[in-house]
Design a protein around this motif. Structure first.
Motif, PDB file in Angstrom:
ATOM      1  N   LEU A  67       0.834  -1.211   0.000  1.00 46.73           N
ATOM      2  CA  LEU A  67       0.000   0.000   0.000  1.00 46.73           C
ATOM      3  C   LEU A  67       0.869   1.262   0.000  1.00 46.73           C
ATOM      4  O   LEU A  67       0.498   2.284  -0.577  1.00 46.73           O
ATOM      5  CB  LEU A  67      -0.939   0.002   1.213  1.00 46.73           C
ATOM      6  N   ALA A  68       2.033   1.157   0.655  1.00 46.80           N
ATOM      7  CA  ALA A  68       2.959   2.301   0.651  1.00 46.80           C
ATOM      8  C   ALA A  68       3.417   2.579  -0.785  1.00 46.80           C
ATOM      9  O   ALA A  68       3.530   3.740  -1.205  1.00 46.80           O
ATOM     10  CB  ALA A  68       4.153   2.007   1.551  1.00 46.80           C
ATOM     11  N   ASP A  69       3.647   1.515  -1.565  1.00 46.65           N
ATOM     12  CA  ASP A  69       4.021   1.682  -2.982  1.00 46.65           C
ATOM     13  C   ASP A  69       2.851   2.263  -3.773  1.00 46.65           C
ATOM     14  O   ASP A  69       3.029   3.101  -4.641  1.00 46.65           O
ATOM     15  CB  ASP A  69       4.423   0.333  -3.602  1.00 46.65           C
ATOM     16  N   ALA A  70       1.638   1.773  -3.440  1.00 45.45           N
ATOM     17  CA  ALA A  70       0.445   2.195  -4.200  1.00 45.45           C
ATOM     18  C   ALA A  70       0.135   3.674  -3.996  1.00 45.45           C
ATOM     19  O   ALA A  70      -0.428   4.313  -4.880  1.00 45.45           O
ATOM     20  CB  ALA A  70      -0.757   1.354  -3.794  1.00 45.45           C
ATOM     21  N   LYS A  72       2.347   6.129  -3.454  1.00 43.41           N
ATOM     22  CA  LYS A  72       3.491   7.021  -3.718  1.00 43.41           C
ATOM     23  C   LYS A  72       3.050   8.221  -4.561  1.00 43.41           C
ATOM     24  O   LYS A  72       2.393   8.050  -5.591  1.00 43.41           O
ATOM     25  CB  LYS A  72       4.595   6.260  -4.448  1.00 43.41           C
ATOM     26  N   GLY A  73       3.395   9.433  -4.116  1.00 40.28           N
ATOM     27  CA  GLY A  73       3.064  10.647  -4.879  1.00 40.28           C
ATOM     28  C   GLY A  73       1.621  11.096  -4.697  1.00 40.28           C
ATOM     29  O   GLY A  73       1.204  12.073  -5.318  1.00 40.28           O
ATOM     30  N   LEU A  74       0.838  10.390  -3.889  1.00 42.71           N
ATOM     31  CA  LEU A  74      -0.568  10.762  -3.684  1.00 42.71           C
ATOM     32  C   LEU A  74      -0.768  11.287  -2.262  1.00 42.71           C
ATOM     33  O   LEU A  74      -0.041  10.896  -1.336  1.00 42.71           O
ATOM     34  CB  LEU A  74      -1.480   9.550  -3.899  1.00 42.71           C
ATOM     35  N   GLU A  75      -1.792  12.131  -2.127  1.00 37.68           N
ATOM     36  CA  GLU A  75      -2.066  12.681  -0.795  1.00 37.68           C
ATOM     37  C   GLU A  75      -2.957  11.729   0.000  1.00 37.68           C
ATOM     38  O   GLU A  75      -4.110  12.026   0.302  1.00 37.68           O
ATOM     39  CB  GLU A  75      -2.748  14.047  -0.939  1.00 37.68           C
ATOM     40  N   ILE A  76      -2.419  10.561   0.263  1.00 38.07           N
ATOM     41  CA  ILE A  76      -3.167   9.559   1.036  1.00 38.07           C
ATOM     42  C   ILE A  76      -2.154   8.632   1.699  1.00 38.07           C
ATOM     43  O   ILE A  76      -1.068   8.414   1.152  1.00 38.07           O
ATOM     44  CB  ILE A  76      -4.160   8.794   0.117  1.00 38.07           C
ATOM     45  N   THR A  77      -2.495   8.113   2.860  1.00 40.50           N
ATOM     46  CA  THR A  77      -1.547   7.237   3.571  1.00 40.50           C
ATOM     47  C   THR A  77      -1.937   5.764   3.362  1.00 40.50           C
ATOM     48  O   THR A  77      -3.101   5.463   3.082  1.00 40.50           O
ATOM     49  CB  THR A  77      -1.570   7.527   5.100  1.00 40.50           C
ATOM     50  N   PRO A  78      -0.962   4.848   3.539  1.00 40.76           N
ATOM     51  CA  PRO A  78      -1.280   3.417   3.402  1.00 40.76           C
ATOM     52  C   PRO A  78      -2.416   3.009   4.346  1.00 40.76           C
ATOM     53  O   PRO A  78      -3.273   2.212   3.988  1.00 40.76           O
ATOM     54  CB  PRO A  78       0.029   2.720   3.776  1.00 40.76           C
ATOM     55  N   MET A  79      -2.419   3.578   5.555  1.00 38.66           N
ATOM     56  CA  MET A  79      -3.455   3.206   6.521  1.00 38.66           C
ATOM     57  C   MET A  79      -4.846   3.634   6.040  1.00 38.66           C
ATOM     58  O   MET A  79      -5.832   2.908   6.244  1.00 38.66           O
ATOM     59  CB  MET A  79      -3.127   3.851   7.880  1.00 38.66           C
ATOM     60  N   ILE A  81      -5.800   3.852   2.921  1.00 39.76           N
ATOM     61  CA  ILE A  81      -6.232   2.911   1.878  1.00 39.76           C
ATOM     62  C   ILE A  81      -6.675   1.606   2.541  1.00 39.76           C
ATOM     63  O   ILE A  81      -7.689   1.023   2.180  1.00 39.76           O
ATOM     64  CB  ILE A  81      -5.107   2.601   0.859  1.00 39.76           C
ATOM     65  N   HIS A  82      -5.889   1.171   3.529  1.00 42.42           N
ATOM     66  CA  HIS A  82      -6.197  -0.085   4.219  1.00 42.42           C
ATOM     67  C   HIS A  82      -7.608  -0.038   4.802  1.00 42.42           C
ATOM     68  O   HIS A  82      -8.376  -0.996   4.693  1.00 42.42           O
ATOM     69  CB  HIS A  82      -5.162  -0.323   5.325  1.00 42.42           C
ATOM     70  N   SER A 104      -3.047   0.880  -6.844  1.00 39.94           N
ATOM     71  CA  SER A 104      -2.682   2.280  -7.156  1.00 39.94           C
ATOM     72  C   SER A 104      -3.887   3.009  -7.733  1.00 39.94           C
ATOM     73  O   SER A 104      -4.157   4.160  -7.382  1.00 39.94           O
ATOM     74  CB  SER A 104      -1.544   2.335  -8.169  1.00 39.94           C
ATOM     75  N   ALA A 105      -4.625   2.334  -8.641  1.00 40.67           N
ATOM     76  CA  ALA A 105      -5.812   2.954  -9.234  1.00 40.67           C
ATOM     77  C   ALA A 105      -6.859   3.212  -8.154  1.00 40.67           C
ATOM     78  O   ALA A 105      -7.536   4.248  -8.166  1.00 40.67           O
ATOM     79  CB  ALA A 105      -6.384   2.036 -10.313  1.00 40.67           C
ATOM     80  N   PHE A 106      -6.969   2.285  -7.212  1.00 36.09           N
ATOM     81  CA  PHE A 106      -7.926   2.441  -6.110  1.00 36.09           C
ATOM     82  C   PHE A 106      -7.534   3.644  -5.237  1.00 36.09           C
ATOM     83  O   PHE A 106      -8.386   4.454  -4.840  1.00 36.09           O
ATOM     84  CB  PHE A 106      -7.949   1.148  -5.286  1.00 36.09           C
TER      85      PHE A 106
END
Ligand code: SF4
Ligand SMILES: [Zn+2]
Length: 229
Positions: A67-70, A72-79, A81-82, A104-106
């Motif tokens: 999720l950290a890779d997904a 990258k460059g976006l204003e959102i954290t892995p948590m 998305i999780h 990444s699309a999500f």
């Protein structure tokens, strides 16, 4: 010897055997043996639970890395998305059916959705379109659509940025006064003159929601949009 005699003999033998077994004292297992078995079972359960926990933690850690890779460059954290992933999504990821590209699309979609919830237009919504429910909207396609991503804003009473001006008289938040045929007030508390709003005046309004009869009126020249696959 006939088969009857043979059978009788066998029955007799069995009966004797049963009698013999009944007489045989049943040996009780010692309490030390029972305790030993219970202790071994409990140790096995603990070790199994530890292994399950360890493997769950390892999977979680790998998912968070992905999720950290997904994001990258976006204003959102892995948590973040999780939290938006359903248990089924996570199962799909574990079985390899949800790829990094899809995650990444999500993540992209989630970022867009958050901007839209604030009433902000996502960067790629550059086309002027018309939603039959929301009225004039920005989308990634032009033309007329039956429903659009801004419909969520409309349902949640959130602002919708407009690509063109609208008329208060065509808005469901316009309440006409009884003493004048063209004047009315905005029930959404939008700024207005002391006398109120003139129904045919045009304005850019993020709170505009067309009357159901207006929403079916397609602007001149608008064509039915072909949705992107
Ligand atoms: S919401 Fe906007 S368009 Fe609708 S009545 Fe109020 S000011 Fe007019
Ligand atoms: Zn819509």
């Amino acid at each position: 010897m006939s088969w009857r005699e043979m059978l009788r003999a066998e029955v007799t033998d069995d009966q004797q055997l049963i009698k013999h077994n009944l007489k045989k004292p049943v040996s009780k297992p010692s309490s030390a043996d029972c305790a030993d078995i219970a202790d071994r079972e409990s140790k096995l359960n603990v070790s199994k639970q530890r292994e399950q926990k360890q493997s769950h933690e390892e999977r979680q850690s790998r998912l968070m890395e992905c999720l950290a890779d997904a994001c990258k460059g976006l204003e959102i954290t892995p948590m973040e998305i999780h939290k938006a992933l359903s248990p089924d999504d996570i199962k799909e990821w574990e079985s390899g059916d949800l790829t990094l590209e899809e995650l990444s699309a999500f993540a992209d979609l989630l970022v867009d959705r958050r901007s839209m919830d604030r009433g902000e237009r996502p960067d790629h919504f550059t086309e002027k379109a018309h939603c039959r429910q929301c009225g004039p909207v920005y989308l990634w396609i032009s033309g007329t659509v039956l429903g659009c991503p801004w419909c969520f804003n409309r349902a949640a009473d959130r602002p919708i940025p407009r690509p063109r001006s609208v008329r208060c008289g065509e808005c469901c938040h316009f309440e006409r006064v009884s003493y004048h045929p063209h004047l009315g007030h905005c029930t959404m508390g939008e700024p207005e003159a002391v006398a109120g709003l003139w129904d045919s005046d045009r304005r850019y309004c993020l709170r505009y929601i067309p009357h159901p009869q207006q929403s079916t009126n397609v602007p001149t020249g608008a064509t039915e949009a072909k949705t992107k696959s």
